[in-house]
Design a protein around this motif. Structure first.
Motif, PDB file in Angstrom:
ATOM      1  N   LEU A   1       7.867  -1.043  -3.145  1.00  0.00           N
ATOM      2  CA  LEU A   1       6.599  -0.958  -3.580  1.00  0.00           C
ATOM      3  C   LEU A   1       5.442  -1.326  -2.398  1.00  0.00           C
ATOM      4  O   LEU A   1       4.326  -0.876  -2.415  1.00  0.00           O
ATOM      5  CB  LEU A   1       6.254  -1.731  -4.641  1.00  0.00           C
ATOM      6  CG  LEU A   1       6.959  -1.529  -5.881  1.00  0.00           C
ATOM      7  CD1 LEU A   1       6.547  -2.716  -6.786  1.00  0.00           C
ATOM      8  CD2 LEU A   1       6.310  -0.286  -6.657  1.00  0.00           C
ATOM      9  N   ASP A   2       5.938  -1.825  -1.243  1.00  0.00           N
ATOM     10  CA  ASP A   2       5.184  -2.099  -0.253  1.00  0.00           C
ATOM     11  C   ASP A   2       5.607  -1.741   1.072  1.00  0.00           C
ATOM     12  O   ASP A   2       6.324  -1.966   2.021  1.00  0.00           O
ATOM     13  CB  ASP A   2       5.249  -3.753  -0.214  1.00  0.00           C
ATOM     14  CG  ASP A   2       5.104  -4.466  -1.447  1.00  0.00           C
ATOM     15  OD1 ASP A   2       3.836  -4.320  -1.876  1.00  0.00           O
ATOM     16  OD2 ASP A   2       5.936  -5.160  -2.027  1.00  0.00           O
TER      17      ASP A   2
ATOM     18  N   LEU B   1      -3.738  -9.437  -6.306  1.00  0.00           N
ATOM     19  CA  LEU B   1      -4.721  -8.774  -7.308  1.00  0.00           C
ATOM     20  C   LEU B   1      -4.242  -8.685  -8.735  1.00  0.00           C
ATOM     21  O   LEU B   1      -4.774  -8.831  -9.750  1.00  0.00           O
ATOM     22  CB  LEU B   1      -4.728  -7.138  -6.975  1.00  0.00           C
ATOM     23  CG  LEU B   1      -5.843  -6.318  -7.853  1.00  0.00           C
ATOM     24  CD1 LEU B   1      -7.291  -7.019  -7.538  1.00  0.00           C
ATOM     25  CD2 LEU B   1      -5.822  -4.905  -7.371  1.00  0.00           C
ATOM     26  N   ALA B   2      -2.839  -8.558  -8.851  1.00  0.00           N
ATOM     27  CA  ALA B   2      -2.140  -8.745 -10.172  1.00  0.00           C
ATOM     28  C   ALA B   2      -2.228 -10.152 -10.729  1.00  0.00           C
ATOM     29  O   ALA B   2      -2.177 -10.275 -12.210  1.00  0.00           O
ATOM     30  CB  ALA B   2      -0.725  -8.172 -10.063  1.00  0.00           C
TER      31      ALA B   2
ATOM     32  N   PRO C   1      -3.147  -1.083  -1.270  1.00  0.00           N
ATOM     33  CA  PRO C   1      -3.358  -1.446  -2.829  1.00  0.00           C
ATOM     34  C   PRO C   1      -5.004  -1.691  -2.979  1.00  0.00           C
ATOM     35  O   PRO C   1      -5.661  -2.059  -1.976  1.00  0.00           O
ATOM     36  CB  PRO C   1      -2.454  -2.489  -2.967  1.00  0.00           C
ATOM     37  CG  PRO C   1      -2.371  -3.278  -1.629  1.00  0.00           C
ATOM     38  CD  PRO C   1      -2.431  -2.122  -0.648  1.00  0.00           C
ATOM     39  N   GLU C   2      -5.280  -1.780  -4.342  1.00  0.00           N
ATOM     40  CA  GLU C   2      -6.420  -2.081  -4.441  1.00  0.00           C
ATOM     41  C   GLU C   2      -6.438  -3.603  -3.979  1.00  0.00           C
ATOM     42  O   GLU C   2      -5.519  -4.371  -4.142  1.00  0.00           O
ATOM     43  CB  GLU C   2      -6.840  -1.926  -6.001  1.00  0.00           C
ATOM     44  CG  GLU C   2      -8.481  -2.487  -6.239  1.00  0.00           C
ATOM     45  CD  GLU C   2      -8.623  -2.159  -7.983  1.00  0.00           C
ATOM     46  OE1 GLU C   2      -9.576  -2.860  -8.069  1.00  0.00           O
ATOM     47  OE2 GLU C   2      -7.864  -1.581  -8.481  1.00  0.00           O
ATOM     48  N   MET C   3      -7.520  -4.237  -3.568  1.00  0.00           N
ATOM     49  CA  MET C   3      -7.823  -5.413  -2.969  1.00  0.00           C
ATOM     50  C   MET C   3      -8.834  -6.349  -3.688  1.00  0.00           C
ATOM     51  O   MET C   3      -9.880  -5.693  -3.834  1.00  0.00           O
ATOM     52  CB  MET C   3      -7.786  -5.705  -1.503  1.00  0.00           C
ATOM     53  CG  MET C   3      -6.663  -5.069  -0.791  1.00  0.00           C
ATOM     54  SD  MET C   3      -6.678  -5.185   1.103  1.00  0.00           S
ATOM     55  CE  MET C   3      -5.484  -3.826   1.488  1.00  0.00           C
TER      56      MET C   3
ATOM     57  N   ARG D   1      -0.106  -5.405   2.095  1.00  0.00           N
ATOM     58  CA  ARG D   1       0.347  -4.726   1.017  1.00  0.00           C
ATOM     59  C   ARG D   1       0.988  -5.591   0.196  1.00  0.00           C
ATOM     60  O   ARG D   1       0.366  -5.954  -1.076  1.00  0.00           O
ATOM     61  CB  ARG D   1       1.266  -3.624   1.206  1.00  0.00           C
ATOM     62  CG  ARG D   1       1.051  -2.560   2.403  1.00  0.00           C
ATOM     63  CD  ARG D   1      -0.191  -1.650   1.714  1.00  0.00           C
ATOM     64  NE  ARG D   1      -0.131  -0.412   2.490  1.00  0.00           N
ATOM     65  CZ  ARG D   1      -1.036  -0.376   3.737  1.00  0.00           C
ATOM     66  NH1 ARG D   1      -1.387  -1.408   4.540  1.00  0.00           N
ATOM     67  NH2 ARG D   1      -1.007   1.108   4.113  1.00  0.00           N
ATOM     68  N   LEU D   2       2.053  -6.172   0.261  1.00  0.00           N
ATOM     69  CA  LEU D   2       2.862  -7.278  -0.773  1.00  0.00           C
ATOM     70  C   LEU D   2       2.056  -8.410  -1.185  1.00  0.00           C
ATOM     71  O   LEU D   2       1.946  -8.406  -2.324  1.00  0.00           O
ATOM     72  CB  LEU D   2       4.220  -7.624  -0.070  1.00  0.00           C
ATOM     73  CG  LEU D   2       5.007  -8.501  -0.840  1.00  0.00           C
ATOM     74  CD1 LEU D   2       6.390  -8.186  -0.363  1.00  0.00           C
ATOM     75  CD2 LEU D   2       4.974  -9.841  -0.701  1.00  0.00           C
TER      76      LEU D   2
ATOM     77  N   GLU E   1      -1.454  -8.727  -0.859  1.00  0.00           N
ATOM     78  CA  GLU E   1      -2.417  -8.310  -1.537  1.00  0.00           C
ATOM     79  C   GLU E   1      -2.108  -7.679  -2.867  1.00  0.00           C
ATOM     80  O   GLU E   1      -2.972  -7.848  -4.002  1.00  0.00           O
ATOM     81  CB  GLU E   1      -3.102  -7.201  -0.757  1.00  0.00           C
ATOM     82  CG  GLU E   1      -3.754  -7.670   0.647  1.00  0.00           C
ATOM     83  CD  GLU E   1      -5.186  -8.627   0.335  1.00  0.00           C
ATOM     84  OE1 GLU E   1      -5.686  -8.523  -0.688  1.00  0.00           O
ATOM     85  OE2 GLU E   1      -5.629  -8.797   1.723  1.00  0.00           O
ATOM     86  N   ARG E   2      -1.059  -6.927  -3.140  1.00  0.00           N
ATOM     87  CA  ARG E   2      -0.743  -6.498  -4.455  1.00  0.00           C
ATOM     88  C   ARG E   2      -0.529  -7.576  -5.489  1.00  0.00           C
ATOM     89  O   ARG E   2      -0.940  -7.593  -6.463  1.00  0.00           O
ATOM     90  CB  ARG E   2       0.563  -5.419  -4.404  1.00  0.00           C
ATOM     91  CG  ARG E   2       1.141  -5.095  -5.558  1.00  0.00           C
ATOM     92  CD  ARG E   2       2.348  -4.151  -5.270  1.00  0.00           C
ATOM     93  NE  ARG E   2       3.454  -4.761  -4.865  1.00  0.00           N
ATOM     94  CZ  ARG E   2       4.353  -5.372  -5.449  1.00  0.00           C
ATOM     95  NH1 ARG E   2       4.117  -5.770  -6.619  1.00  0.00           N
ATOM     96  NH2 ARG E   2       5.420  -5.942  -4.874  1.00  0.00           N
TER      97      ARG E   2
ATOM     98  N   HIS F   1       7.067  -9.727  -9.916  1.00  0.00           N
ATOM     99  CA  HIS F   1       6.130  -8.487  -9.372  1.00  0.00           C
ATOM    100  C   HIS F   1       6.808  -7.426  -8.695  1.00  0.00           C
ATOM    101  O   HIS F   1       6.642  -7.234  -7.618  1.00  0.00           O
ATOM    102  CB  HIS F   1       4.881  -9.088  -8.651  1.00  0.00           C
ATOM    103  CG  HIS F   1       3.980 -10.017  -9.148  1.00  0.00           C
ATOM    104  ND1 HIS F   1       3.014  -9.594  -9.732  1.00  0.00           N
ATOM    105  CD2 HIS F   1       3.846 -11.535  -9.430  1.00  0.00           C
ATOM    106  CE1 HIS F   1       2.390 -10.576 -10.276  1.00  0.00           C
ATOM    107  NE2 HIS F   1       2.652 -11.708 -10.124  1.00  0.00           N
TER     108      HIS F   1
END
Length: 183
Positions: free
Chosen positions: A5-6, A157-158, A13-15, A150-151, A153-154, A86
């Motif tokens: 995913l990363d 956000l979640a 990703p959205e941040m 990526r990882l 920040e993803r 995640h």
């Protein structure tokens, strides 16, 4: 397993936005993300930018993740729970935890062992790979810019709504009061 995913070849990703305000009072999440982004030479507010290989940024990224873990579990368990919830493979989660511990206690990559899948962990600044690439038999490559940009920040956000919302006043001096009392 590789953190599929990363991947630095995909769009970021959205941040979470981390804007400054006039009160100088911020949740610790905002301060930690701004510091991680600054160390990685990305925009402090939006996270935009390619990032770099800063070990300081990687160390702060581990602090960000650590703060998101469930305090009701032992530290290793809470890390694996956070990461696997995640969509990170359990073997990669153990490797990330080993990297976190080695950075915290020795400021370097972990030695090959059961927590690294007996791989040598190498840190790279490759922006066009996976956050963690374990497709090699004896080596695990950790892309610092992809890991942070990526990882982490993803996951933030979640999971940000579960973050410790303790507020920190970053203004060391109240400008409305004199700094030194008159004799």
């Amino acid at each position: 397993m590789t953190t599929a995913l990363d991947d630095g070849r995909n769009d970021p990703p959205e941040m979470l936005r981390c804007d400054l305000n006039e009160t100088n009072v911020y949740p610790t999440l905002v301060l930690a993300l701004r510091d991680m982004r600054t160390a990685n030479r990305r925009d402090e507010t939006t996270g935009a930018g390619p990032g770099n290989e800063s070990w300081i940024g990687l160390s702060i990224a581990m602090t960000v993740l650590d703060t998101l873990t469930n305090r009701n579990e032992l530290v290793g368990q809470r890390w694996e729970s956070l990461l696997t919830s995640h969509r990170i493979d359990p073997a990669d989660a153990r490797l990330i935890y080993a990297l976190r511990c080695s950075l915290l206690h020795g400021y370097g990559p972990p030695k090959p062992g059961s927590n690294t899948g007996n791989r040598k962990v190498l840190l790279t600044d490759d922006r066009f790979t996976f956050a963690i690439d374990t497709s090699h038999d004896r080596v695990a490559l950790v892309s610092v810019p992809v890991f942070c940009g990526r990882l982490v920040e993803r996951i933030v956000l979640a999971a940000w709504s579960g973050w410790d919302q303790t507020l920190v006043n970053t203004d060391l001096f109240d400008t409305k009061r004199p700094r030194h009392a008159s004799p």
